[in-house]
Enzyme design. Sequence first.
Site, PDB file in Angstrom:
ATOM      1  N   ASP A  11      -3.874  -6.532   4.937  1.00  0.00           N
ATOM      2  CA  ASP A  11      -4.728  -7.416   5.543  1.00  0.00           C
ATOM      3  C   ASP A  11      -4.842  -8.837   5.052  1.00  0.00           C
ATOM      4  O   ASP A  11      -5.303  -9.653   5.825  1.00  0.00           O
ATOM      5  CB  ASP A  11      -5.903  -6.774   5.441  1.00  0.00           C
ATOM      6  CG  ASP A  11      -6.558  -5.668   6.192  1.00  0.00           C
ATOM      7  OD1 ASP A  11      -5.949  -5.621   7.325  1.00  0.00           O
ATOM      8  OD2 ASP A  11      -7.070  -4.685   5.646  1.00  0.00           O
ATOM      9  N   LYS A  31     -13.913   0.540  15.139  1.00  0.00           N
ATOM     10  CA  LYS A  31     -12.331  -0.314  15.043  1.00  0.00           C
ATOM     11  C   LYS A  31     -11.949  -0.225  16.515  1.00  0.00           C
ATOM     12  O   LYS A  31     -11.317  -1.265  17.188  1.00  0.00           O
ATOM     13  CB  LYS A  31     -11.524   0.771  14.317  1.00  0.00           C
ATOM     14  CG  LYS A  31     -10.288  -0.186  13.730  1.00  0.00           C
ATOM     15  CD  LYS A  31      -9.681   0.240  12.435  1.00  0.00           C
ATOM     16  CE  LYS A  31     -10.364  -0.163  11.241  1.00  0.00           C
ATOM     17  NZ  LYS A  31      -9.812   0.452  10.045  1.00  0.00           N
ATOM     18  N   LYS A  64     -11.145  -3.388  18.935  1.00  0.00           N
ATOM     19  CA  LYS A  64      -9.862  -3.870  19.295  1.00  0.00           C
ATOM     20  C   LYS A  64      -9.613  -3.584  20.671  1.00  0.00           C
ATOM     21  O   LYS A  64      -8.512  -3.852  21.203  1.00  0.00           O
ATOM     22  CB  LYS A  64      -8.895  -3.279  18.372  1.00  0.00           C
ATOM     23  CG  LYS A  64      -8.991  -3.732  16.784  1.00  0.00           C
ATOM     24  CD  LYS A  64      -7.869  -3.195  16.207  1.00  0.00           C
ATOM     25  CE  LYS A  64      -8.174  -3.522  14.364  1.00  0.00           C
ATOM     26  NZ  LYS A  64      -6.785  -3.393  13.624  1.00  0.00           N
ATOM     27  N   PRO A  67      -2.446 -12.110  10.433  1.00  0.00           N
ATOM     28  CA  PRO A  67      -2.897 -11.877  11.933  1.00  0.00           C
ATOM     29  C   PRO A  67      -2.871 -10.373  12.238  1.00  0.00           C
ATOM     30  O   PRO A  67      -2.238  -9.637  11.835  1.00  0.00           O
ATOM     31  CB  PRO A  67      -1.396 -12.211  12.696  1.00  0.00           C
ATOM     32  CG  PRO A  67      -0.578 -12.380  11.718  1.00  0.00           C
ATOM     33  CD  PRO A  67      -1.165 -12.557  10.484  1.00  0.00           C
ATOM     34  N   ASP A  68      -3.971  -9.994  13.261  1.00  0.00           N
ATOM     35  CA  ASP A  68      -4.090  -8.436  13.478  1.00  0.00           C
ATOM     36  C   ASP A  68      -3.232  -8.293  14.809  1.00  0.00           C
ATOM     37  O   ASP A  68      -3.448  -8.716  15.808  1.00  0.00           O
ATOM     38  CB  ASP A  68      -5.627  -8.266  13.905  1.00  0.00           C
ATOM     39  CG  ASP A  68      -5.867  -6.982  14.141  1.00  0.00           C
ATOM     40  OD1 ASP A  68      -5.004  -6.103  14.705  1.00  0.00           O
ATOM     41  OD2 ASP A  68      -6.937  -6.481  13.782  1.00  0.00           O
ATOM     42  N   ILE A  69      -2.337  -7.873  14.408  1.00  0.00           N
ATOM     43  CA  ILE A  69      -1.146  -7.599  15.343  1.00  0.00           C
ATOM     44  C   ILE A  69      -1.697  -6.447  16.566  1.00  0.00           C
ATOM     45  O   ILE A  69      -1.409  -6.971  17.816  1.00  0.00           O
ATOM     46  CB  ILE A  69       0.138  -6.883  14.708  1.00  0.00           C
ATOM     47  CG1 ILE A  69       0.379  -7.425  13.605  1.00  0.00           C
ATOM     48  CG2 ILE A  69       1.218  -6.648  15.740  1.00  0.00           C
ATOM     49  CD1 ILE A  69       1.480  -6.847  12.701  1.00  0.00           C
ATOM     50  N   ASN A 102       0.772  -1.089  -0.086  1.00  0.00           N
ATOM     51  CA  ASN A 102      -0.023  -0.093   0.037  1.00  0.00           C
ATOM     52  C   ASN A 102       0.904   1.109  -0.027  1.00  0.00           C
ATOM     53  O   ASN A 102       2.205   1.404   0.033  1.00  0.00           O
ATOM     54  CB  ASN A 102      -1.057  -0.117   1.137  1.00  0.00           C
ATOM     55  CG  ASN A 102      -0.370  -0.154   2.498  1.00  0.00           C
ATOM     56  OD1 ASN A 102       0.805   0.658   2.751  1.00  0.00           O
ATOM     57  ND2 ASN A 102      -0.290  -1.294   3.236  1.00  0.00           N
ATOM     58  N   LYS A 141       9.095 -16.749 -10.716  1.00  0.00           N
ATOM     59  CA  LYS A 141       8.360 -15.420 -11.444  1.00  0.00           C
ATOM     60  C   LYS A 141       6.977 -16.065 -12.290  1.00  0.00           C
ATOM     61  O   LYS A 141       7.213 -17.359 -13.149  1.00  0.00           O
ATOM     62  CB  LYS A 141       9.132 -14.612 -12.195  1.00  0.00           C
ATOM     63  CG  LYS A 141       8.550 -13.505 -12.886  1.00  0.00           C
ATOM     64  CD  LYS A 141       9.464 -12.737 -13.511  1.00  0.00           C
ATOM     65  CE  LYS A 141       8.487 -11.719 -14.373  1.00  0.00           C
ATOM     66  NZ  LYS A 141       9.077 -11.228 -15.574  1.00  0.00           N
ATOM     67  N   PHE A 194      -4.372   3.169  14.861  1.00  0.00           N
ATOM     68  CA  PHE A 194      -4.611   4.224  13.843  1.00  0.00           C
ATOM     69  C   PHE A 194      -5.755   3.610  13.010  1.00  0.00           C
ATOM     70  O   PHE A 194      -5.720   2.499  12.657  1.00  0.00           O
ATOM     71  CB  PHE A 194      -3.298   4.404  12.967  1.00  0.00           C
ATOM     72  CG  PHE A 194      -2.529   5.553  13.711  1.00  0.00           C
ATOM     73  CD1 PHE A 194      -1.865   5.278  14.683  1.00  0.00           C
ATOM     74  CD2 PHE A 194      -2.307   6.714  12.998  1.00  0.00           C
ATOM     75  CE1 PHE A 194      -0.997   6.284  15.285  1.00  0.00           C
ATOM     76  CE2 PHE A 194      -1.609   7.684  13.244  1.00  0.00           C
ATOM     77  CZ  PHE A 194      -0.974   7.576  14.595  1.00  0.00           C
TER      78      PHE A 194
HETATM   79  N1  CTP Z   1      -3.455  -3.557  12.333  1.00  0.00           N
HETATM   80  C1  CTP Z   1      -2.454  -4.222  12.740  1.00  0.00           C
HETATM   81  N2  CTP Z   1      -2.394  -5.693  12.283  1.00  0.00           N
HETATM   82  C2  CTP Z   1      -3.176  -5.940  11.181  1.00  0.00           C
HETATM   83  C3  CTP Z   1      -3.980  -4.767  10.619  1.00  0.00           C
HETATM   84  C4  CTP Z   1      -4.115  -3.451  11.238  1.00  0.00           C
HETATM   85  O1  CTP Z   1      -1.722  -4.106  13.706  1.00  0.00           O
HETATM   86  N3  CTP Z   1      -3.163  -6.934  10.579  1.00  0.00           N
HETATM   87  C5  CTP Z   1      -3.414  -2.132  13.086  1.00  0.00           C
HETATM   88  C6  CTP Z   1      -2.892  -1.034  12.228  1.00  0.00           C
HETATM   89  O2  CTP Z   1      -1.430  -0.734  12.598  1.00  0.00           O
HETATM   90  C7  CTP Z   1      -3.782   0.199  12.722  1.00  0.00           C
HETATM   91  C8  CTP Z   1      -4.888  -0.515  13.095  1.00  0.00           C
HETATM   92  O3  CTP Z   1      -4.768  -1.929  13.351  1.00  0.00           O
HETATM   93  O4  CTP Z   1      -3.219   0.658  14.145  1.00  0.00           O
HETATM   94  C9  CTP Z   1      -6.036  -0.293  11.958  1.00  0.00           C
HETATM   95  O5  CTP Z   1      -5.647  -0.698  11.223  1.00  0.00           O
HETATM   96  P1  CTP Z   1      -6.854  -0.837   9.700  1.00  0.00           P
HETATM   97  O6  CTP Z   1      -6.171  -1.472   8.530  1.00  0.00           O
HETATM   98  O7  CTP Z   1      -7.240   0.587   9.345  1.00  0.00           O
HETATM   99  O8  CTP Z   1      -8.042  -1.786  10.228  1.00  0.00           O
HETATM  100  P2  CTP Z   1      -8.342  -3.079  10.317  1.00  0.00           P
HETATM  101  O9  CTP Z   1      -8.410  -3.765  11.473  1.00  0.00           O
HETATM  102  O10 CTP Z   1      -7.491  -3.695   9.167  1.00  0.00           O
HETATM  103  O11 CTP Z   1      -9.996  -3.020   9.495  1.00  0.00           O
HETATM  104  P3  CTP Z   1     -10.282  -2.679   8.159  1.00  0.00           P
HETATM  105  O12 CTP Z   1      -9.285  -3.177   7.288  1.00  0.00           O
HETATM  106  O13 CTP Z   1     -11.485  -3.609   7.791  1.00  0.00           O
HETATM  107  O14 CTP Z   1     -10.576  -1.204   7.865  1.00  0.00           O
END
Ligand code: CTP
Length: 397
Positions: A278, A337, A341, A305-307, A209, A288, A323
């Site tokens: 994500d 959010k 979280k 994983p959602d860290i 991104n 390749k 954020f």
């Molecule tokens: N974050 C994280 N790990 C992930 C995704 C997000 O730690 N796999 C953290 C980001 O660093 C940020 C927050 O979660 O602080 C929100 O991230 P965002 O991508 O905006 O939200 P998502 O939880 O991924 O939700 P969505 O994509 O549905 O908006």
Amino acid sequence: MTEKRIVLGVTGGVAAYKACELVRLCVKAGIAVDVVMTQAGEHFVTAVTFQALSGRRVYTDLWDASIPNNMAHIELTRDATGIVVVPATADFMAKLVHGRADDLLSTLIVARQSTCPLLVAPAMNVEMWQNPATQRNAAQLRADGITLLGPGKGDQACGETGDGRMLEPEDIFRSIQALFSPKLLAGKRVLITAGPTQEPIDPVRVITNHSSGKMGFAIAAAARAAGAEVTLVCGPVTLPSPIGVSRVDVQTAREMFDAVKLHVGRSDVFIAVAAVADYFVVDSSKQKIKKDGSGKLLLELAENPDILAYVAALPGAPFCVGFAAESENLLEHAEAKRKRKKLPLLVANLAQEAFGADDNHIMLLDDAGTHTLPRAAKTELARYIVEKVASAIRRQP
Ligand code: CTP
């Protein structure tokens, strides 16, 4: 009580007259000012003016025989809380970049201890400021841990208008006052994620991104300046490491997760600024991928994983800041959010305004409600967020 003291460098720009007002503000606030002028600076304001305003002798010469051991370039900075150069010309900035030491001011700057902060307030014509050489020098000074105060925008003494105008003495004075403020995060360990992650499709292609990492790096620098021990886990970015910050480079979200798990146990605060991808590509190709003539490519993606959610759910979790970068319905999505979280503090911004820019427009969401900040430089917002975190953890039981 030890004396509050700074060294004020004055170089040769017409904005030197504003340094007089700055000395007055400092003296009024009980801050002693040792003024050191370059030869060019003396063309604009006399040493007598600064002597009268500061009530102290003014230094102009590296070879001043009246100084007993002739070591002004060492001694002036040793108990000083900081050095502030007001105004700093394009030439003086170039000198700082190269570590030149051919007059008293440049020599005492090179000879300062690493714990002595250096603040520089550039002042010059708009073309001089925008010149690629000056811009390179400004970037190098920032990378060297030197704080640039401004410049601002506006009418210039030469009659032109634009960037390069020195900040007003009151604004510079606020930064000087901050040098004397207590270190809000002293003794605290702060873990920060920043930048994008890259998820390989094959050895030459990635899913990623537009995150530049600027906000996360600014927060790391601000937390360090507030006295914290900072670990910065970052995805692929082109930014130099903030001085004094321990940096861990990663590529993928899963690598970021591993690095965070390794460091989080020691952390008092976790600030998740990274724009974590994500999804990752399941079984990314070792070779390749070639076009197969079908006209399409199907990739199987699995969720990363959602860290942040993982850290926030840990027993004895650090104070967590998230954020939210949204493209629409900012407040609604951000608050959802924060609840999902379970975060005490969330910073919300519009992705299209935030990514890559040097400034940003943010809202802070906590249990007390929503607080919108005026658009400002990411470095300034970072300082605000750090102050907010420091006061929140002070209030924690
Ligand atoms: N974050 C994280 N790990 C992930 C995704 C997000 O730690 N796999 C953290 C980001 O660093 C940020 C927050 O979660 O602080 C929100 O991230 P965002 O991508 O905006 O939200 P998502 O939880 O991924 O939700 P969505 O994509 O549905 O908006």
